[in-house]
Motif scaffolding. Structure first.
Motif, PDB file in Angstrom:
ATOM      1  N   LEU A  30      34.949  38.377  49.538  1.00 60.59           N
ATOM      2  CA  LEU A  30      35.133  37.650  48.846  1.00 60.59           C
ATOM      3  C   LEU A  30      34.331  38.088  47.905  1.00 60.59           C
ATOM      4  CD1 LEU A  30      34.889  34.534  47.465  1.00 60.59           C
ATOM      5  CD2 LEU A  30      32.993  34.325  48.127  1.00 60.59           C
ATOM      6  N   ALA A  31      33.942  39.343  47.575  1.00 65.57           N
ATOM      7  CA  ALA A  31      33.608  39.848  46.634  1.00 65.57           C
ATOM      8  C   ALA A  31      34.623  41.014  46.509  1.00 65.57           C
ATOM      9  CB  ALA A  31      32.269  41.107  47.191  1.00 65.57           C
ATOM     10  N   PHE A  32      34.593  40.960  47.404  1.00 63.77           N
ATOM     11  CA  PHE A  32      35.965  42.221  47.018  1.00 63.77           C
ATOM     12  C   PHE A  32      37.475  41.442  46.031  1.00 63.77           C
ATOM     13  CE2 PHE A  32      39.724  45.500  49.898  1.00 63.77           C
ATOM     14  CZ  PHE A  32      40.173  45.919  48.112  1.00 63.77           C
ATOM     15  N   GLY A  33      37.184  40.034  46.924  1.00 68.31           N
ATOM     16  CA  GLY A  33      38.702  39.466  46.018  1.00 68.31           C
ATOM     17  C   GLY A  33      37.999  39.209  44.825  1.00 68.31           C
ATOM     18  N   ALA A  34      37.123  38.598  44.594  1.00 63.90           N
ATOM     19  CA  ALA A  34      36.519  38.767  43.220  1.00 63.90           C
ATOM     20  C   ALA A  34      36.943  39.816  41.971  1.00 63.90           C
ATOM     21  CB  ALA A  34      35.109  38.748  42.940  1.00 63.90           C
ATOM     22  N   ILE A  35      37.102  40.555  42.425  1.00 62.08           N
ATOM     23  CA  ILE A  35      36.437  42.291  41.677  1.00 62.08           C
ATOM     24  C   ILE A  35      38.757  42.137  41.433  1.00 62.08           C
ATOM     25  CG2 ILE A  35      37.647  44.813  42.040  1.00 62.08           C
ATOM     26  CD1 ILE A  35      34.595  44.592  43.756  1.00 62.08           C
ATOM     27  N   LEU A  36      38.882  42.455  42.508  1.00 66.42           N
ATOM     28  CA  LEU A  36      40.727  42.350  42.536  1.00 66.42           C
ATOM     29  C   LEU A  36      41.499  41.742  40.963  1.00 66.42           C
ATOM     30  CD1 LEU A  36      42.111  43.025  46.128  1.00 66.42           C
ATOM     31  CD2 LEU A  36      41.753  44.514  44.201  1.00 66.42           C
ATOM     32  N   TYR A  37      40.166  39.623  41.581  1.00 64.54           N
ATOM     33  CA  TYR A  37      40.498  38.972  40.980  1.00 64.54           C
ATOM     34  C   TYR A  37      40.254  39.106  39.386  1.00 64.54           C
ATOM     35  CZ  TYR A  37      41.059  34.429  38.630  1.00 64.54           C
ATOM     36  OH  TYR A  37      41.885  32.726  37.995  1.00 64.54           O
ATOM     37  N   ALA A  38      39.307  40.061  39.132  1.00 68.54           N
ATOM     38  CA  ALA A  38      39.061  40.177  37.342  1.00 68.54           C
ATOM     39  C   ALA A  38      40.046  41.297  36.885  1.00 68.54           C
ATOM     40  CB  ALA A  38      37.278  40.474  37.770  1.00 68.54           C
ATOM     41  N   LEU A  39      40.433  42.344  38.395  1.00 68.86           N
ATOM     42  CA  LEU A  39      41.114  43.088  37.062  1.00 68.86           C
ATOM     43  C   LEU A  39      42.725  43.254  37.636  1.00 68.86           C
ATOM     44  CD1 LEU A  39      39.260  45.804  39.413  1.00 68.86           C
ATOM     45  CD2 LEU A  39      39.382  45.920  37.288  1.00 68.86           C
ATOM     46  N   GLY A  40      42.773  42.052  38.296  1.00 67.97           N
ATOM     47  CA  GLY A  40      44.364  40.872  37.891  1.00 67.97           C
ATOM     48  C   GLY A  40      44.762  41.202  39.083  1.00 67.97           C
ATOM     49  N   LEU A  41      44.705  42.497  40.513  1.00 75.38           N
ATOM     50  CA  LEU A  41      45.284  42.858  41.631  1.00 75.38           C
ATOM     51  C   LEU A  41      45.186  41.956  42.299  1.00 75.38           C
ATOM     52  CD1 LEU A  41      43.546  46.344  40.196  1.00 75.38           C
ATOM     53  CD2 LEU A  41      46.211  45.526  40.193  1.00 75.38           C
ATOM     54  N   PRO A  52      54.374  39.322  46.731  1.00 76.86           N
ATOM     55  CA  PRO A  52      53.240  39.631  45.645  1.00 76.86           C
ATOM     56  C   PRO A  52      53.016  38.472  44.988  1.00 76.86           C
ATOM     57  CG  PRO A  52      55.074  40.361  44.554  1.00 76.86           C
ATOM     58  CD  PRO A  52      55.715  39.834  46.387  1.00 76.86           C
ATOM     59  N   ASP A  53      52.166  37.472  45.353  1.00 74.38           N
ATOM     60  CA  ASP A  53      51.808  36.535  45.109  1.00 74.38           C
ATOM     61  C   ASP A  53      50.360  36.456  45.337  1.00 74.38           C
ATOM     62  OD1 ASP A  53      52.862  32.843  45.052  1.00 74.38           O
ATOM     63  OD2 ASP A  53      51.365  33.780  46.688  1.00 74.38           O
ATOM     64  N   MET A  54      49.793  35.615  44.758  1.00 72.73           N
ATOM     65  CA  MET A  54      48.212  35.297  44.571  1.00 72.73           C
ATOM     66  C   MET A  54      47.961  34.526  46.472  1.00 72.73           C
ATOM     67  SD  MET A  54      45.504  34.310  41.827  1.00 72.73           S
ATOM     68  CE  MET A  54      46.043  35.137  40.892  1.00 72.73           C
ATOM     69  N   LEU A  55      47.604  33.479  46.617  1.00 72.64           N
ATOM     70  CA  LEU A  55      47.598  32.666  48.089  1.00 72.64           C
ATOM     71  C   LEU A  55      48.177  33.997  49.536  1.00 72.64           C
ATOM     72  CD1 LEU A  55      47.005  30.191  49.119  1.00 72.64           C
ATOM     73  CD2 LEU A  55      49.023  29.843  49.616  1.00 72.64           C
ATOM     74  N   ILE A  56      49.705  34.070  49.037  1.00 73.51           N
ATOM     75  CA  ILE A  56      49.267  35.311  50.215  1.00 73.51           C
ATOM     76  C   ILE A  56      48.636  36.024  49.952  1.00 73.51           C
ATOM     77  CG2 ILE A  56      51.266  37.041  51.501  1.00 73.51           C
ATOM     78  CD1 ILE A  56      52.405  34.250  51.245  1.00 73.51           C
ATOM     79  N   GLY A  57      47.932  36.892  48.978  1.00 73.08           N
ATOM     80  CA  GLY A  57      47.034  37.653  49.009  1.00 73.08           C
ATOM     81  C   GLY A  57      46.009  37.730  48.789  1.00 73.08           C
ATOM     82  N   THR A  58      45.437  36.239  49.172  1.00 71.69           N
ATOM     83  CA  THR A  58      44.162  35.741  48.871  1.00 71.69           C
ATOM     84  C   THR A  58      43.760  35.751  50.332  1.00 71.69           C
ATOM     85  OG1 THR A  58      44.098  34.365  46.748  1.00 71.69           O
ATOM     86  CG2 THR A  58      42.369  33.687  48.399  1.00 71.69           C
TER      87      THR A  58
END
Length: 155
Positions: A30-41, A52-58
């Motif tokens: 969750l912490a790693f995902g929050a960092i990636l989300y904040a960076l748009g990655l 390359p899709d946010m749901l698949i990535g999550t």
């Protein structure tokens, strides 16, 4: 090593260990995902499967976080690390070093080779600083939380 938990109290492979490492792995993810989300990655994680899709990535990040937690727990099966993995203080250091190792092997070396299967061509070696930050935080969370959650559940 303060030996917060003895070898007998932890790493027995029982339900407590499994629940503790899954919890720690998901919290780190969750912490790693929050960092990636904040960076748009976050959507770029899906590229690992060619989507390359946010749901698949999550979803992939969640699964990888649990698998990574079990890999971290596996370090505790190595005699020289067994006390370190079960102690919150040294566990944090072990977790951060685990994150660094995963970044060096997984991101820098394996990832660019893997992505070529999906016709992406990142440079080799792939020095991706954002994922280094995320994996250091992930490892720190796992190394800190696993012994604490395990101790709490073991009561």
């Amino acid at each position: 090593m303060s030996g917060h938990l003895s070898r007998r109290q932890s790493l027995d492979g029982g339900r407590t260990d499994i629940l503790a490492i899954v919890t720690a792995g998901l919290a780190g993810g969750l912490a790693f995902g929050a960092i990636l989300y904040a960076l748009g990655l976050l959507d770029s994680v899906g590229r690992l499967l060619g989507a390359p899709d946010m749901l698949i990535g999550t979803i992939l990040l969640g699964l990888a976080s649990v698998v990574g937690g079990f890999a971290y727990l596996g370090l505790g099966k190595i005699r020289m690390f067994e006390d370190d993995v079960t102690d919150p203080i040294t566990g944090t250091t072990m977790g951060v070093m685990f994150g660094l190792f995963v970044w060096l092997v997984g991101i820098v070396v394996v990832l660019p080779l893997w992505l070529r299967l999906f016709e992406y061509s990142p440079p080799f070696p792939f020095v991706h600083w954002q994922s280094l930050l995320g994996l250091l935080v992930y490892g720190g969370f796992v190394g800190t939380l696993y012994p604490r959650v395990s101790a709490r559940l073991g009561r």
